[in-house]
Design a protein around this motif. Structure first.
Motif, PDB file in Angstrom:
ATOM      1  N   GLY A  80       8.326  -3.010  -5.837  1.00 56.49           N
ATOM      2  CA  GLY A  80       9.515  -2.396  -5.267  1.00 56.49           C
ATOM      3  C   GLY A  80       9.000  -2.505  -3.734  1.00 56.49           C
ATOM      4  N   GLY A  81       7.881  -2.280  -3.272  1.00 59.90           N
ATOM      5  CA  GLY A  81       7.231  -1.841  -2.007  1.00 59.90           C
ATOM      6  C   GLY A  81       7.312  -3.362  -1.166  1.00 59.90           C
ATOM      7  N   ASP A  82       7.115  -4.420  -2.060  1.00 55.63           N
ATOM      8  CA  ASP A  82       6.978  -5.928  -1.464  1.00 55.63           C
ATOM      9  C   ASP A  82       8.668  -6.218  -0.853  1.00 55.63           C
ATOM     10  OD1 ASP A  82       6.014  -8.464  -1.144  1.00 55.63           O
ATOM     11  OD2 ASP A  82       7.319  -9.148  -2.350  1.00 55.63           O
ATOM     12  N   ARG A  83       9.478  -5.474  -1.318  1.00 57.53           N
ATOM     13  CA  ARG A  83      11.011  -5.776  -0.445  1.00 57.53           C
ATOM     14  C   ARG A  83      11.226  -5.160   0.793  1.00 57.53           C
ATOM     15  NH1 ARG A  83      14.466  -3.831  -5.946  1.00 57.53           N
ATOM     16  NH2 ARG A  83      13.158  -4.887  -7.475  1.00 57.53           N
ATOM     17  N   PHE A  84      10.057  -4.194   1.099  1.00 56.11           N
ATOM     18  CA  PHE A  84      10.211  -3.317   2.465  1.00 56.11           C
ATOM     19  C   PHE A  84       8.705  -3.721   3.007  1.00 56.11           C
ATOM     20  CE2 PHE A  84      12.604  -1.209  -0.897  1.00 56.11           C
ATOM     21  CZ  PHE A  84      14.020  -1.313  -0.484  1.00 56.11           C
ATOM     22  N   ASN A  85       8.123  -4.403   2.641  1.00 59.00           N
ATOM     23  CA  ASN A  85       6.697  -4.683   3.319  1.00 59.00           C
ATOM     24  C   ASN A  85       5.807  -3.467   3.360  1.00 59.00           C
ATOM     25  OD1 ASN A  85       7.237  -7.495   3.983  1.00 59.00           O
ATOM     26  ND2 ASN A  85       8.295  -6.898   5.750  1.00 59.00           N
ATOM     27  N   ALA A  86       6.147  -2.532   2.251  1.00 49.17           N
ATOM     28  CA  ALA A  86       5.277  -1.228   1.982  1.00 49.17           C
ATOM     29  C   ALA A  86       4.500  -1.295   1.108  1.00 49.17           C
ATOM     30  CB  ALA A  86       6.532  -0.318   1.935  1.00 49.17           C
ATOM     31  N   GLU A  87       3.578  -2.421   0.850  1.00 48.92           N
ATOM     32  CA  GLU A  87       2.594  -2.404  -0.272  1.00 48.92           C
ATOM     33  C   GLU A  87       1.434  -1.579   0.003  1.00 48.92           C
ATOM     34  OE1 GLU A  87       3.500  -4.978   1.647  1.00 48.92           O
ATOM     35  OE2 GLU A  87       4.270  -6.568   0.336  1.00 48.92           O
ATOM     36  N   THR A  88       1.255  -1.327   1.207  1.00 47.08           N
ATOM     37  CA  THR A  88       0.007  -0.387   1.674  1.00 47.08           C
ATOM     38  C   THR A  88       0.040   1.075   1.044  1.00 47.08           C
ATOM     39  OG1 THR A  88       1.043  -0.051   3.979  1.00 47.08           O
ATOM     40  CG2 THR A  88      -0.509  -2.007   3.612  1.00 47.08           C
ATOM     41  N   VAL A  89       1.115   1.515   0.646  1.00 49.08           N
ATOM     42  CA  VAL A  89       1.360   2.884   0.379  1.00 49.08           C
ATOM     43  C   VAL A  89       1.034   2.979  -1.069  1.00 49.08           C
ATOM     44  CG1 VAL A  89       2.791   3.459   2.102  1.00 49.08           C
ATOM     45  CG2 VAL A  89       3.837   2.719  -0.052  1.00 49.08           C
ATOM     46  N   LEU A  90       0.640   1.931  -1.729  1.00 48.14           N
ATOM     47  CA  LEU A  90       0.534   1.999  -3.189  1.00 48.14           C
ATOM     48  C   LEU A  90      -0.524   2.747  -3.574  1.00 48.14           C
ATOM     49  CD1 LEU A  90       0.409  -1.377  -5.240  1.00 48.14           C
ATOM     50  CD2 LEU A  90      -1.314   0.497  -5.516  1.00 48.14           C
ATOM     51  N   PRO A  91      -1.641   3.113  -3.030  1.00 50.43           N
ATOM     52  CA  PRO A  91      -2.741   3.964  -3.611  1.00 50.43           C
ATOM     53  C   PRO A  91      -2.099   5.597  -3.702  1.00 50.43           C
ATOM     54  CG  PRO A  91      -3.610   2.497  -2.031  1.00 50.43           C
ATOM     55  CD  PRO A  91      -2.347   2.323  -1.739  1.00 50.43           C
ATOM     56  N   GLN A  92      -1.585   5.676  -2.359  1.00 49.20           N
ATOM     57  CA  GLN A  92      -0.664   7.197  -2.350  1.00 49.20           C
ATOM     58  C   GLN A  92      -0.022   7.505  -3.123  1.00 49.20           C
ATOM     59  OE1 GLN A  92      -1.332   4.799   0.155  1.00 49.20           O
ATOM     60  NE2 GLN A  92      -2.000   5.541   2.077  1.00 49.20           N
ATOM     61  N   ILE A  93       1.200   6.472  -3.480  1.00 50.58           N
ATOM     62  CA  ILE A  93       2.168   6.854  -4.426  1.00 50.58           C
ATOM     63  C   ILE A  93       1.551   7.027  -5.873  1.00 50.58           C
ATOM     64  CG2 ILE A  93       4.307   5.992  -5.443  1.00 50.58           C
ATOM     65  CD1 ILE A  93       4.846   4.857  -2.731  1.00 50.58           C
ATOM     66  N   VAL A  94       0.496   5.907  -6.339  1.00 54.30           N
ATOM     67  CA  VAL A  94      -0.023   6.037  -7.558  1.00 54.30           C
ATOM     68  C   VAL A  94      -0.696   7.206  -7.847  1.00 54.30           C
ATOM     69  CG1 VAL A  94      -1.756   5.110  -8.961  1.00 54.30           C
ATOM     70  CG2 VAL A  94      -0.346   3.667  -7.917  1.00 54.30           C
ATOM     71  N   ALA A  95      -1.517   7.649  -6.818  1.00 53.37           N
ATOM     72  CA  ALA A  95      -2.278   8.933  -6.888  1.00 53.37           C
ATOM     73  C   ALA A  95      -1.053  10.245  -7.096  1.00 53.37           C
ATOM     74  CB  ALA A  95      -3.203   9.345  -5.679  1.00 53.37           C
ATOM     75  N   LEU A  96      -0.279  10.392  -6.397  1.00 52.46           N
ATOM     76  CA  LEU A  96       0.681  11.354  -6.258  1.00 52.46           C
ATOM     77  C   LEU A  96       1.349  11.426  -7.502  1.00 52.46           C
ATOM     78  CD1 LEU A  96       1.680  13.665  -4.587  1.00 52.46           C
ATOM     79  CD2 LEU A  96       3.511  12.460  -3.935  1.00 52.46           C
ATOM     80  N   PRO A 185     -11.967  -1.463  -3.499  1.00 51.43           N
ATOM     81  CA  PRO A 185     -12.227  -0.146  -4.139  1.00 51.43           C
ATOM     82  C   PRO A 185     -12.334   1.059  -3.033  1.00 51.43           C
ATOM     83  CG  PRO A 185     -13.083  -1.806  -5.481  1.00 51.43           C
ATOM     84  CD  PRO A 185     -12.771  -2.682  -4.317  1.00 51.43           C
ATOM     85  N   GLY A 186     -13.189   0.558  -2.150  1.00 47.01           N
ATOM     86  CA  GLY A 186     -13.445   1.694  -1.318  1.00 47.01           C
ATOM     87  C   GLY A 186     -12.381   2.300  -0.329  1.00 47.01           C
ATOM     88  N   ILE A 187     -11.587   1.339   0.077  1.00 47.85           N
ATOM     89  CA  ILE A 187     -10.453   1.669   0.794  1.00 47.85           C
ATOM     90  C   ILE A 187      -9.438   2.272   0.024  1.00 47.85           C
ATOM     91  CG2 ILE A 187      -8.504   0.789   2.371  1.00 47.85           C
ATOM     92  CD1 ILE A 187     -10.349  -1.537   3.184  1.00 47.85           C
ATOM     93  N   TYR A 188      -9.152   1.906  -1.127  1.00 43.86           N
ATOM     94  CA  TYR A 188      -8.490   2.472  -2.179  1.00 43.86           C
ATOM     95  C   TYR A 188      -8.774   3.838  -2.352  1.00 43.86           C
ATOM     96  CZ  TYR A 188      -5.368   3.042  -6.259  1.00 43.86           C
ATOM     97  OH  TYR A 188      -4.443   3.686  -7.362  1.00 43.86           O
ATOM     98  N   ILE A 189     -10.037   4.278  -2.638  1.00 43.78           N
ATOM     99  CA  ILE A 189     -10.212   5.441  -2.850  1.00 43.78           C
ATOM    100  C   ILE A 189     -10.204   6.156  -1.470  1.00 43.78           C
ATOM    101  CG2 ILE A 189     -12.298   6.980  -3.457  1.00 43.78           C
ATOM    102  CD1 ILE A 189     -13.307   4.687  -5.315  1.00 43.78           C
ATOM    103  N   ALA A 190     -10.643   5.585  -0.359  1.00 43.04           N
ATOM    104  CA  ALA A 190     -10.521   6.465   0.921  1.00 43.04           C
ATOM    105  C   ALA A 190      -8.991   6.902   1.228  1.00 43.04           C
ATOM    106  CB  ALA A 190     -11.100   5.764   1.951  1.00 43.04           C
ATOM    107  N   ASN A 191      -8.081   5.889   1.054  1.00 43.21           N
ATOM    108  CA  ASN A 191      -6.694   6.092   1.082  1.00 43.21           C
ATOM    109  C   ASN A 191      -5.950   7.439   0.024  1.00 43.21           C
ATOM    110  OD1 ASN A 191      -6.542   4.316   3.122  1.00 43.21           O
ATOM    111  ND2 ASN A 191      -5.491   2.768   1.772  1.00 43.21           N
ATOM    112  N   THR A 192      -6.634   7.159  -0.948  1.00 41.07           N
ATOM    113  CA  THR A 192      -6.346   8.175  -2.088  1.00 41.07           C
ATOM    114  C   THR A 192      -6.868   9.720  -1.787  1.00 41.07           C
ATOM    115  OG1 THR A 192      -6.085   6.496  -3.818  1.00 41.07           O
ATOM    116  CG2 THR A 192      -6.376   9.073  -4.458  1.00 41.07           C
ATOM    117  N   MET A 193      -8.229   9.841  -1.312  1.00 45.46           N
ATOM    118  CA  MET A 193      -8.778  11.140  -0.950  1.00 45.46           C
ATOM    119  C   MET A 193      -7.975  11.736   0.224  1.00 45.46           C
ATOM    120  SD  MET A 193     -10.599  11.676  -3.697  1.00 45.46           S
ATOM    121  CE  MET A 193     -11.451  13.150  -3.091  1.00 45.46           C
TER     122      MET A 193
END
Length: 262
Positions: A80-96, A185-193
């Motif tokens: 879904g995010g690929d349609r709006f070039n919003a793939e970078t919010v993936l870690p935050q939405i998954v965590a929430l 993984p480091g960036i993913y965890i940092a974005n999540t935290m």
């Protein structure tokens, strides 16, 4: 003609009275179970055995469910995010999504299928074979020996399982994001935290404690109410699983409505 017109009203009245009576029976059973769980004497061996059955033995199915859910959620968010070039919010939405909603609900539904039905079948078999009546004869309170340990174990074990579900679910999303968008993984965890708050995790744990109590209550109630031998035990097992699942989803909506205002 008069009989035809009054039958639907009579049927509705009977259904309403039966529903109110059922709610009253469950409420009384819950009140007695809570009273037994909060006051001595306790049976530590029974409580520990139920912790092992409800919590430890449920880890494999809960862990697998969490990983696949986190991975599938990440795939859908990426799509879904690929349609709006919003793939970078993936870690935050998954965590929430995992911590606030999917983790508690999916862990609870897995336990409803595994634990509530097992409790109902075990207690129902004891009711059918008059073992519970024998306990009363031997001056052992079945509520304290059978019901209270299961309520305690389910209420405490599910938040712990939910916490594990959150960790594994986020890890599943991390693996998928590393493969899809080359996010380390480091960036993913940092974005999540950075994105998650303590309340996001706490609200899920509060939900899971309520869900755990519902699972224990439905399993014990339907097992204790089982009648009619083996067939009655089978009906109680099915009823425990279905009623626990429905009440979990209803409680999830109510709790989410309350937490959304916070």
């Amino acid at each position: 003609m008069g009989l035809f017109s009054t039958n639907p009203v009579a049927a509705l009245g009977r259904a309403t009275l039966e529903g109110v009576a059922a709610i009253g029976r469950v409420g009384l059973f819950a009140a007695r179970g809570i009273s037994a769980a909060l006051s001595p004497p306790w049976y530590p061996r029974q409580i520990i055995a139920q912790f092992a059955s409800v919590g430890f033995l449920s880890l494999p199915v809960v862990g697998l469910t969490a990983w696949f859910t986190g991975a599938a959620l990440a795939l859908n968010i990426y799509s879904g995010g690929d349609r709006f070039n919003a793939e970078t919010v993936l870690p935050q939405i998954v965590a929430l999504g995992i911590t606030r909603e999917l983790g508690p609900v999916l862990a609870a539904l897995m336990l409803a299928g595994r634990v509530a039905s097992a409790m109902a079948s075990e207690i129902g078999a004891m009711r059918a074979t008059e073992q519970i009546d024998a306990m009363v004869t031997l001056s052992t309170d079945p509520r304290r020996y059978l019901i209270a340990p299961r309520l305690i174990a389910a209420t405490i074990s599910l938040p712990l399982l939910t916490l594990i579900t959150d960790i594994i679910g986020v890890a599943g999303g991390m693996q998928v994001s590393n493969y899809l968008i080359d996010l380390s993984p480091g960036i993913y965890i940092a974005n999540t935290m950075d994105f998650l708050t303590a309340w996001d995790v706490e609200s899920g744990l509060i939900k899971s404690a309520v869900f755990g109590f519902i699972i224990g209550l439905m399993g014990c109630y339907h097992g204790d109410s089982a009648k009619g031998g083996a067939r009655g035990v089978g009906r109680a097992t099915t009823s425990a699983m279905v009623s626990a699942a429905v009440l979990i989803l209803a409680a999830d909506y109510l709790l989410t409505s309350v937490f959304a205002l916070k």
